[in-house]
Design an enzyme around this catalytic site. Structure first.
Site, PDB file in Angstrom:
ATOM      1  CE  LYS A 160      40.134  49.479  27.179  1.00  0.00           C
ATOM      2  NZ  LYS A 160      39.467  50.321  26.164  1.00  0.00           N
ATOM      3  NE  ARG A 186      29.881  48.500  24.079  1.00  0.00           N
ATOM      4  CZ  ARG A 186      31.006  48.815  24.691  1.00  0.00           C
ATOM      5  NH1 ARG A 186      31.823  47.867  25.079  1.00  0.00           N
ATOM      6  NH2 ARG A 186      31.320  50.075  24.911  1.00  0.00           N
ATOM      7  NE  ARG A 203      32.916  55.466  26.246  1.00  0.00           N
ATOM      8  CZ  ARG A 203      32.202  54.502  25.659  1.00  0.00           C
ATOM      9  NH1 ARG A 203      30.998  54.771  25.170  1.00  0.00           N
ATOM     10  NH2 ARG A 203      32.692  53.296  25.559  1.00  0.00           N
ATOM     11  NE  ARG A 224      29.180  50.169  28.052  1.00  0.00           N
ATOM     12  CZ  ARG A 224      30.499  50.041  28.085  1.00  0.00           C
ATOM     13  NH1 ARG A 224      31.047  48.838  28.074  1.00  0.00           N
ATOM     14  NH2 ARG A 224      31.269  51.099  28.104  1.00  0.00           N
ATOM     15  NE  ARG A 255      38.964  54.294  30.708  1.00  0.00           N
ATOM     16  CZ  ARG A 255      38.353  53.158  30.430  1.00  0.00           C
ATOM     17  NH1 ARG A 255      38.717  52.040  30.988  1.00  0.00           N
ATOM     18  NH2 ARG A 255      37.393  53.145  29.554  1.00  0.00           N
TER      19      ARG A 255
HETATM   20  P1  B4P Z   1      34.927  46.095  24.068  1.00  0.00           P
HETATM   21  O1  B4P Z   1      35.826  44.891  24.140  1.00  0.00           O
HETATM   22  O2  B4P Z   1      33.768  46.089  25.011  1.00  0.00           O
HETATM   23  O3  B4P Z   1      35.684  47.481  24.219  1.00  0.00           O
HETATM   24  P2  B4P Z   1      36.477  48.160  25.401  1.00  0.00           P
HETATM   25  O4  B4P Z   1      37.723  48.635  24.760  1.00  0.00           O
HETATM   26  O5  B4P Z   1      36.646  47.231  26.568  1.00  0.00           O
HETATM   27  O6  B4P Z   1      35.437  49.325  25.822  1.00  0.00           O
HETATM   28  P3  B4P Z   1      35.387  50.613  26.793  1.00  0.00           P
HETATM   29  O7  B4P Z   1      36.749  51.222  26.911  1.00  0.00           O
HETATM   30  O8  B4P Z   1      34.309  51.474  26.248  1.00  0.00           O
HETATM   31  O9  B4P Z   1      34.837  50.133  28.166  1.00  0.00           O
HETATM   32  P4  B4P Z   1      35.094  50.323  29.727  1.00  0.00           P
HETATM   33  O10 B4P Z   1      34.107  49.412  30.328  1.00  0.00           O
HETATM   34  O11 B4P Z   1      36.538  50.109  30.070  1.00  0.00           O
HETATM   35  O12 B4P Z   1      34.445  46.158  22.547  1.00  0.00           O
HETATM   36  C1  B4P Z   1      33.568  47.162  22.070  1.00  0.00           C
HETATM   37  C2  B4P Z   1      32.643  46.588  21.014  1.00  0.00           C
HETATM   38  O13 B4P Z   1      33.395  46.109  19.891  1.00  0.00           O
HETATM   39  C3  B4P Z   1      31.813  45.384  21.497  1.00  0.00           C
HETATM   40  O14 B4P Z   1      30.519  45.492  20.972  1.00  0.00           O
HETATM   41  C4  B4P Z   1      32.536  44.184  20.912  1.00  0.00           C
HETATM   42  O15 B4P Z   1      31.663  43.087  20.669  1.00  0.00           O
HETATM   43  C5  B4P Z   1      33.068  44.760  19.599  1.00  0.00           C
HETATM   44  N1  B4P Z   1      34.300  44.106  19.138  1.00  0.00           N
HETATM   45  C6  B4P Z   1      35.357  43.726  19.920  1.00  0.00           C
HETATM   46  N2  B4P Z   1      36.322  43.167  19.152  1.00  0.00           N
HETATM   47  C7  B4P Z   1      35.873  43.225  17.850  1.00  0.00           C
HETATM   48  C8  B4P Z   1      36.418  42.806  16.584  1.00  0.00           C
HETATM   49  N3  B4P Z   1      37.623  42.230  16.481  1.00  0.00           N
HETATM   50  N4  B4P Z   1      35.699  43.026  15.466  1.00  0.00           N
HETATM   51  C9  B4P Z   1      34.468  43.611  15.543  1.00  0.00           C
HETATM   52  N5  B4P Z   1      33.892  44.007  16.704  1.00  0.00           N
HETATM   53  C10 B4P Z   1      34.582  43.817  17.842  1.00  0.00           C
HETATM   54  O16 B4P Z   1      34.766  51.860  30.116  1.00  0.00           O
HETATM   55  C11 B4P Z   1      33.461  52.403  30.237  1.00  0.00           C
HETATM   56  C12 B4P Z   1      33.417  53.609  31.190  1.00  0.00           C
HETATM   57  O17 B4P Z   1      33.702  53.180  32.560  1.00  0.00           O
HETATM   58  C13 B4P Z   1      34.435  54.729  30.958  1.00  0.00           C
HETATM   59  O18 B4P Z   1      34.001  55.657  29.967  1.00  0.00           O
HETATM   60  C14 B4P Z   1      34.523  55.379  32.383  1.00  0.00           C
HETATM   61  O19 B4P Z   1      33.445  56.246  32.641  1.00  0.00           O
HETATM   62  C15 B4P Z   1      34.404  54.188  33.320  1.00  0.00           C
HETATM   63  N6  B4P Z   1      35.725  53.660  33.741  1.00  0.00           N
HETATM   64  C16 B4P Z   1      36.212  52.405  33.443  1.00  0.00           C
HETATM   65  N7  B4P Z   1      37.443  52.239  33.973  1.00  0.00           N
HETATM   66  C17 B4P Z   1      37.755  53.407  34.607  1.00  0.00           C
HETATM   67  C18 B4P Z   1      38.899  53.861  35.320  1.00  0.00           C
HETATM   68  N8  B4P Z   1      39.978  53.091  35.485  1.00  0.00           N
HETATM   69  N9  B4P Z   1      38.895  55.129  35.823  1.00  0.00           N
HETATM   70  C19 B4P Z   1      37.832  55.916  35.685  1.00  0.00           C
HETATM   71  N10 B4P Z   1      36.703  55.559  35.002  1.00  0.00           N
HETATM   72  C20 B4P Z   1      36.665  54.320  34.468  1.00  0.00           C
END
Ligand code: B4P
Length: 186
Positions: free
Chosen positions: A15, A131, A144, A133, A92
């Site tokens: 995302k 990644r 998660r 993190r 979420r």
């Molecule tokens: P990302 O693009 O970073 O994945 P994401 O879906 O955005 O991640 P996530 O859901 O964990 O993060 P968030 O910050 O929202 O890609 C992941 C990896 O894959 C990267 O290394 C990327 O390079 C790689 N990748 C991407 N596309 C690829 C492809 N096509 N091929 C190969 N590799 C690829 O959430 C983190 C935390 O924040 C949550 O657990 C929660 O604690 C908190 N949080 C966030 N929003 C919240 C909310 N609304 N309410 C409550 N808590 C919240």
């Protein structure tokens, strides 16, 4: 072009990766609650202190905290003339979705498209482990994914019933996935 967008999907679906690119190329406000929370943690603010341990466990930060962040950004943008936005990782859970609905009603705005990014657990785990993190170790990732299934996945039918949801296969290269998403915007 649709320009009030919401990205939904499990952790690691990409995302953030897609949202960042799309928002930059279309001039949309990119609002990632994950990024905003991590910035607060880094700044050592009161909000960040509250969020840090919760995020490290892979749980959801309190709705009140997240809503305060989103409300101020969207209201600020509306006051400065409006424009498109892309919400990434928010809402979420159903309570956040309801609160977003109310906020948008107050602002006289509407969601135009919800993009659901779908990917197998095996690939999700592989991407997140790659990644590395702070919250990307296997036990926390599995938690998660459970939190996603229990709290976030109900939003799929919520938005599908409103006729707003489109699914995208999130396996493939970043460019391939961007093309699939781009084709939904016209
Ligand atoms: P990302 O693009 O970073 O994945 P994401 O879906 O955005 O991640 P996530 O859901 O964990 O993060 P968030 O910050 O929202 O890609 C992941 C990896 O894959 C990267 O290394 C990327 O390079 C790689 N990748 C991407 N596309 C690829 C492809 N096509 N091929 C190969 N590799 C690829 O959430 C983190 C935390 O924040 C949550 O657990 C929660 O604690 C908190 N949080 C966030 N929003 C919240 C909310 N609304 N309410 C409550 N808590 C919240």
């Amino acid at each position: 072009m649709k320009q009030r967008l919401l990205f939904l999907g499990p952790p690691g679906a990409g995302k953030g990766t897609q949202a960042q690119q799309l928002a930059a190329s279309k001039g949309l406000l990119h609002l990632s609650t994950g990024d905003l929370l991590r910035a607060e943690v880094q700044a050592g603010s009161e909000l960040g202190k509250e969020a840090e341990a919760v995020m490290a466990r892979g749980e959801l930060v309190s709705d009140a905290l997240v809503l305060a962040i989103v409300r101020s950004r969207l209201a600020q943008q509306a006051a400065s003339g409006g424009g498109g936005w892309l919400l990434d990782g928010f809402p979420r859970n159903p309570a956040q979705a309801e609160a977003l609905g109310q906020l948008l009603e107050e602002l006289g705005q509407q969601i135009e498209l919800v993009v659901l990014m779908e990917l197998d657990d095996g690939l999700l785990i592989q991407r997140l482990l790659g990644r590395g993190r702070a919250d990307d170790n296997e036990a926390v990732i599995r938690h998660r994914l459970e939190v996603y299934r229990e709290q976030t996945a109900p939003l799929i039918s919520f938005y599908r019933n409103k006729g707003l949801l489109q699914s995208v296969e999130a396996a493939g290269t970043v460019e391939e996935i961007a093309e699939r998403i781009g084709s939904l915007l016209d």
